[in-house]
Design a protein around this motif. Structure first.
Motif, PDB file in Angstrom:
ATOM      1  N   UNK A  33       0.806  -1.222   0.000  1.00  0.00           N
ATOM      2  CA  UNK A  33       0.000   0.000   0.000  1.00  0.00           C
ATOM      3  C   UNK A  33       0.838   1.271   0.000  1.00  0.00           C
ATOM      4  N   UNK A  34       2.143   1.145  -0.071  1.00  0.00           N
ATOM      5  CA  UNK A  34       2.990   2.330   0.006  1.00  0.00           C
ATOM      6  C   UNK A  34       2.734   3.336  -1.108  1.00  0.00           C
ATOM      7  N   UNK A  35       2.568   2.909  -2.368  1.00  0.00           N
ATOM      8  CA  UNK A  35       2.387   3.914  -3.441  1.00  0.00           C
ATOM      9  C   UNK A  35       1.200   4.829  -3.209  1.00  0.00           C
ATOM     10  N   UNK A  36       0.031   4.270  -2.913  1.00  0.00           N
ATOM     11  CA  UNK A  36      -1.130   5.144  -2.773  1.00  0.00           C
ATOM     12  C   UNK A  36      -1.066   5.972  -1.486  1.00  0.00           C
ATOM     13  N   UNK A  37      -0.399   5.471  -0.439  1.00  0.00           N
ATOM     14  CA  UNK A  37      -0.227   6.269   0.773  1.00  0.00           C
ATOM     15  C   UNK A  37       0.646   7.494   0.476  1.00  0.00           C
ATOM     16  N   UNK A  38       1.739   7.276  -0.267  1.00  0.00           N
ATOM     17  CA  UNK A  38       2.611   8.396  -0.611  1.00  0.00           C
ATOM     18  C   UNK A  38       1.908   9.388  -1.527  1.00  0.00           C
ATOM     19  N   UNK A  39       1.087   8.888  -2.457  1.00  0.00           N
ATOM     20  CA  UNK A  39       0.342   9.803  -3.318  1.00  0.00           C
ATOM     21  C   UNK A  39      -0.681  10.603  -2.509  1.00  0.00           C
ATOM     22  N   UNK A  40      -1.265   9.998  -1.478  1.00  0.00           N
ATOM     23  CA  UNK A  40      -2.187  10.740  -0.617  1.00  0.00           C
ATOM     24  C   UNK A  40      -1.460  11.856   0.128  1.00  0.00           C
TER      25      UNK A  40
ATOM     26  N   UNK B 115      -2.283  15.765  -0.232  1.00  0.00           N
ATOM     27  CA  UNK B 115      -2.575  16.598   0.942  1.00  0.00           C
ATOM     28  C   UNK B 115      -1.674  17.828   0.982  1.00  0.00           C
ATOM     29  N   UNK B 116      -0.414  17.664   0.630  1.00  0.00           N
ATOM     30  CA  UNK B 116       0.494  18.805   0.602  1.00  0.00           C
ATOM     31  C   UNK B 116       0.030  19.854  -0.403  1.00  0.00           C
ATOM     32  N   UNK B 117      -0.432  19.408  -1.564  1.00  0.00           N
ATOM     33  CA  UNK B 117      -0.858  20.352  -2.594  1.00  0.00           C
ATOM     34  C   UNK B 117      -2.198  21.000  -2.259  1.00  0.00           C
TER      35      UNK B 117
END
Length: 382
Positions: free
Chosen positions: A139-146, A150-152
């Motif tokens: 699940x790392x890819x979608x967690x990092x994309x989230x 959130x930052x943007x």
């Protein structure tokens, strides 16, 4: 090694971190690389320090840097990437003559985080972290994309007053957000350039992030200090620091969550951990934000280093790969030695904190903030 040798090495690393904290732009990972090269490089000529001694020395250095780097971040406005969000509330306190209080709140958050991190990792880490790693791996890819989303999305357009609309108002409202998006894109391109086309030869730099670690995280703040004409008012040397339990608990919890996320997940830096910690702490009380930033930075640096020393897990993060070529503990004894060294180094750094703050305030009074920032800029550029 005897406990006395471990304590001396850890305290020595914290003392070295006190000197390191006085030089804005000099990152702890760069110093670790130079230390590895000096102790075990070709020029060592057989006089290298025994590998087990390097672990408490580096543990004390990292713990000391995590606490003492709050001094230039708050008083000089020259943070590294993990303390960037300390600048805004720190400058506010500095303008009110309470810079010592702001720096102490940040260091107190870092020390409290270390007090919870070391026993927590020692007791629960060996059982929970490997399981969490296996569960979260897919699940790392979608967690990092989230996190990126959130930052943007966390930035909001300015100029939200009621009134006549139109293209001019739309452009004025999105000006600040557009600058943030452009900065994000440029930073991403710069990161790719450092990782794949570094301008400094690997043999000379020890790591491809050296151009960013040495100076570039600090140069913008120093330039602002030089351009700023407002004089820094006199700072209170003593005084009671009020910190309600609820505010302290909120800041500590937010900081440990943000720093722990940054230390555990790959491709996440301490700046992202501080960003998440700042949002979790909220913006109503600057004291909670300062405590959260100190806790996040301590957990990111010390926690990331201890993960490398944990047998059967050994997750490398940031500059934590530097000790791999020297000595990495393969037993639980080495892991607990590193944890004890972090605790000793953090305690020694906290004892050195107030003298370092008083020394920095004295320098701000005599040469002045602009001259001191110019000297630090010259050191970072050299």
């Amino acid at each position: 090694m005897t406990p006395l040798v471990i304590a001396v090495c850890a305290a020595g690393g914290a003392a070295a971190a006190a000197v390191l904290a006085c030089v804005p732009g000099l990152h702890v990972y760069t110093v670790m690389g130079l230390l590895v090269l000096a102790l075990h490089g070709p020029a060592a000529d057989g006089a290298a320090v025994p590998p087990p001694v390097v672990i408490p020395l580096m543990s004390g250095l990292i713990a000391g840097y995590a606490l003492l780097n709050s001094v230039p971040a708050v008083l000089l406005g020259a943070p590294d990437e993990s303390a960037l969000f300390t600048v805004r509330p720190g400058r506010k306190y500095l303008a009110l003559g309470r810079g010592r209080e702001a720096a102490l709140l940040t260091a107190a958050g870092g020390l409290a985080a270390l007090c919870l991190l070391v026993p927590g990792l020692g007791l629960l880490g060996p059982r929970l972290l490997p399981v969490c790693g296996r569960v979260l791996q897919p699940h790392r890819p979608w967690i990092l994309w989230c996190v990126i989303a959130f930052m943007l999305l966390s930035g909001r357009p300015g100029g939200g007053r009621l009134g006549q609309g139109g293209l001019r108002r739309l452009l004025a409202g999105w000006r600040r957000l557009g600058v943030g998006l452009a900065t994000f894109v440029l930073c991403g391109l710069y990161g790719f350039m450092l990782l794949y086309r570094t301008p400094v030869a690997p043999r000379a730099a020890l790591q491809n992030l050296v151009p960013a670690l040495v100076g570039l995280f600090t140069v913008p703040g120093l330039l602002l200090n030089i351009a700023r004409r407002a004089a820094i008012p006199g700072q209170a040397r003593r005084g009671r620091i009020g910190l309600p339990r609820g505010v302290a608990a909120q800041g500590l919890a937010a900081g440990m969550l943000g720093g722990g996320f940054a230390a555990f997940f790959p491709a996440v830096t301490g700046g992202v951990g501080g960003f998440l910690a700042g949002h979790a702490a909220g913006a109503r009380d600057d004291r909670a934000v300062l405590v959260a930033q100190g806790a996040s930075k301590a957990v990111y640096y010390a926690g990331g280093y201890l993960l490398l020393c944990m047998p059967y897990f050994q997750r490398t993060h940031g500059g934590g790969w530097l000790p791999r070529g020297v000595y990495v503990p393969e037993t639980w004894t080495g892991f607990y030695t590193a944890g004890a060294s972090v605790a000793i180094g953090g305690a020694a750094a906290f004892l050195l904190f107030d003298p370092l703050v008083r020394l920095t305030l004295r320098l701000l009074r005599r040469p002045g903030s602009r001259r001191l920032s110019a000297a630090a800029l010259a050191a970072a550029a050299g």
